[in-house]
Write a protein that holds these residues in place. Structure first.
Motif, PDB file in Angstrom:
ATOM      1  N   ILE A 137      90.294  56.202  29.698  1.00 22.37           N
ATOM      2  CA  ILE A 137      89.559  56.995  28.709  1.00 22.37           C
ATOM      3  C   ILE A 137      88.577  56.114  27.938  1.00 22.37           C
ATOM      4  CG2 ILE A 137      89.818  58.344  26.597  1.00 22.37           C
ATOM      5  CD1 ILE A 137      92.465  59.391  27.807  1.00 22.37           C
ATOM      6  N   LYS A 138      89.003  54.902  27.583  1.00 22.94           N
ATOM      7  CA  LYS A 138      88.075  53.976  26.930  1.00 22.94           C
ATOM      8  C   LYS A 138      86.887  53.663  27.842  1.00 22.94           C
ATOM      9  CE  LYS A 138      91.398  51.368  24.072  1.00 22.94           C
ATOM     10  NZ  LYS A 138      92.012  50.023  23.878  1.00 22.94           N
ATOM     11  N   GLY A 139      87.187  53.301  29.082  1.00 20.41           N
ATOM     12  CA  GLY A 139      86.138  52.889  29.996  1.00 20.41           C
ATOM     13  C   GLY A 139      85.174  54.003  30.350  1.00 20.41           C
ATOM     14  N   LEU A 140      85.656  55.234  30.401  1.00 19.81           N
ATOM     15  CA  LEU A 140      84.798  56.368  30.711  1.00 19.81           C
ATOM     16  C   LEU A 140      83.906  56.751  29.538  1.00 19.81           C
ATOM     17  CD1 LEU A 140      87.367  58.581  32.659  1.00 19.81           C
ATOM     18  CD2 LEU A 140      85.304  57.548  33.624  1.00 19.81           C
ATOM     19  N   ASN A 141      84.378  56.497  28.341  1.00 15.92           N
ATOM     20  CA  ASN A 141      83.656  56.947  27.154  1.00 15.92           C
ATOM     21  C   ASN A 141      82.813  55.865  26.491  1.00 15.92           C
ATOM     22  OD1 ASN A 141      84.439  59.872  26.250  1.00 15.92           O
ATOM     23  ND2 ASN A 141      86.331  58.965  27.047  1.00 15.92           N
ATOM     24  N   GLN A 142      83.097  54.588  26.739  1.00 18.23           N
ATOM     25  CA  GLN A 142      82.422  53.493  26.049  1.00 18.23           C
ATOM     26  C   GLN A 142      81.635  52.648  27.045  1.00 18.23           C
ATOM     27  OE1 GLN A 142      85.398  51.285  23.831  1.00 18.23           O
ATOM     28  NE2 GLN A 142      86.435  53.169  23.177  1.00 18.23           N
ATOM     29  N   LYS A 143      80.421  52.274  26.688  1.00 22.16           N
ATOM     30  CA  LYS A 143      79.621  51.420  27.568  1.00 22.16           C
ATOM     31  C   LYS A 143      80.255  50.044  27.713  1.00 22.16           C
ATOM     32  CE  LYS A 143      75.150  53.666  26.879  1.00 22.16           C
ATOM     33  NZ  LYS A 143      73.722  53.497  26.451  1.00 22.16           N
ATOM     34  N   ILE A 144      80.800  49.540  26.645  1.00 25.62           N
ATOM     35  CA  ILE A 144      81.554  48.285  26.669  1.00 25.62           C
ATOM     36  C   ILE A 144      82.893  48.549  25.993  1.00 25.62           C
ATOM     37  CG2 ILE A 144      81.650  45.887  25.921  1.00 25.62           C
ATOM     38  CD1 ILE A 144      78.612  45.846  25.918  1.00 25.62           C
ATOM     39  N   PHE A 145      83.972  48.215  26.683  1.00 27.56           N
ATOM     40  CA  PHE A 145      85.299  48.489  26.125  1.00 27.56           C
ATOM     41  C   PHE A 145      86.170  47.245  26.261  1.00 27.56           C
ATOM     42  CE2 PHE A 145      86.119  49.016  30.574  1.00 27.56           C
ATOM     43  CZ  PHE A 145      87.470  48.726  30.752  1.00 27.56           C
ATOM     44  N   GLU A 146      87.225  47.232  25.486  1.00 27.58           N
ATOM     45  CA  GLU A 146      88.239  46.187  25.605  1.00 27.58           C
ATOM     46  C   GLU A 146      89.598  46.803  25.359  1.00 27.58           C
ATOM     47  OE1 GLU A 146      88.094  43.205  22.371  1.00 27.58           O
ATOM     48  OE2 GLU A 146      86.456  44.435  21.559  1.00 27.58           O
ATOM     49  N   HIS A 147      90.634  46.081  25.775  1.00 24.03           N
ATOM     50  CA  HIS A 147      91.976  46.631  25.656  1.00 24.03           C
ATOM     51  C   HIS A 147      92.975  45.490  25.502  1.00 24.03           C
ATOM     52  CE1 HIS A 147      95.187  49.573  26.243  1.00 24.03           C
ATOM     53  NE2 HIS A 147      95.788  48.673  27.012  1.00 24.03           N
TER      54      HIS A 147
END
Length: 360
Positions: A137-147
């Protein structure tokens, strides 16, 4: 009402070649589009003959070039068996080559035999699934994501292959627990459910569980689409019906063996079919399921729709070694007679409900 085909791609024995099983599955997806089905779903399993689709996204990408309108879905990507950051790029690729027709179904998996061969603990699958879905969900919604989680630590990362559908393709969760039902309503996802070979009582219980989950999240039950996976078959020929039932029971026996961690295989690949305590007679299966004449199937489906109130019926078209030409004719029969009849009846029912006088 939407209709889908659910394509498992099973190999019942060595009398079926693996390439024949896959080509039959692809042909069923193409014919499903021609018959007017909304979606073709592809399963994911590994290392045995229960299903030969190791990557449903590869099936989506291939069938995208052979179709133009039918939506193509994963039912499901088993998230604990993936690196979620790589899966994000594969999701983007599949959505691009299908021109935005991807339906993304995800689940936690249940087959210990598969998990052991990936070096993943099946007992941790629900927790891993939950975290990996967070990553998707982060990766689909954010151009740059981290976890920064228990199972994945991902520095700031950009995914180059991004989906056409914005903000994401429709996400479906294989819902086998209250927790997965509640998460779907909390985050705006859709639901896969099944009553296996059981009848209206099981569907009623499913509906109660869905309503409880929606209420617990203070959501309208209609906020999530519900797809019911169902064994259905329409024919006046007893031999055809019995073959479908026999293959459906075969498939269920293998699923139960894998779920209960009984590996019944002499050669390490081909699972042996064995009767179980959960087996139903053909008579019980015909009573429980939309199986029989065209009119019987239509009437029974209308009953089931009134109980569960699903958005979609996904019929199992690829079971065991059921005859391919007969199944292709079955798919066409649904397009010619059953789907139009169901849609006409449900439309009339909705019309009657809309003009019902309000109580004062």
């Amino acid at each position: 009402m939407e209709f889908a085909t659910f394509i498992l791609a099973a190999q019942r024995g060595y009398h079926q070649s693996s390439d024949g099983v896959i080509r039959n599955s692809i042909e069923q997806a193409v014919i499903s589009e021609q018959a007017g089905f909304n979606t073709a779903w592809f399963a994911e399993h590994h290392f045995n003959n229960y299903s030969l689709v190791a990557s449903p996204l590869m099936m989506v990408a291939h069938c995208a070039g052979l179709t133009s309108t039918i939506r193509l879905g994963t039912a499901v990507c088993v998230l604990p068996l993936y690196q979620p950051q790589r899966l994000l790029s594969e999701i983007g690729f599949a959505d691009i080559v299908s021109d935005g027709r991807l339906e993304l179904g995800v689940g936690s998996g249940y087959q210990q035999f598969e998990f052991e061969r990936f070096g993943v603990d099946v007992d941790q699958a629900p927790a891993v699934f939950s975290e990996y879905l967070d990553v998707l969900i982060k990766g689909l919604n954010q151009k740059i994501f981290e976890h920064d989680g228990q199972y994945q630590k991902i520095p700031p990362t950009a995914i180059s292959m991004r989906t056409i559908q914005k903000p994401t393709p429709p996400i479906w969760i294989a819902a086998g627990s209250g927790g997965s039902l509640r998460r779907a309503y909390r985050e705006g996802h859709n639901l896969f459910v099944t009553a296996f070979h059981n009848g209206l009582h099981a569907l009623g219980t499913l509906r109660e569980n869905v309503e409880k989950a929606a209420a617990s999240e203070r959501k309208s039950v209609t906020k999530a689409k519900i797809s019911l996976l169902r064994c259905c078959y329409a024919s006046d020929h007893e031999a055809e019906i019995n073959s479908y039932l026999e293959n459906a029971r075969f498939q269920r026996r293998l699923s139960e063996a894998l779920q209960q961690r009984r590996q019944q295989s002499q050669d390490g690949y081909l699972l042996e079919e064995a009767p179980t305590q959960q087996d139903l007679s053909f008579e019980s299966m015909r009573e429980n399921l939309p199986i029989g004449s065209v009119n019987r199937v239509i009437d029974r489906l209308l009953e089931e729709i009134s109980v569960l109130k699903p958005s979609q019926i996904a019929i199992q078209t690829q079971l065991g070694d059921f005859d391919q030409k007969t199944m292709l004719r079955q798919i066409e029969l649904w397009g010619d007679k059953i789907i139009p009849a169901i849609n006409s009846a449900t439309h009339q029912r909705l019309g009657r409900d809309s003009i019902r006088p309000r109580s004062t």
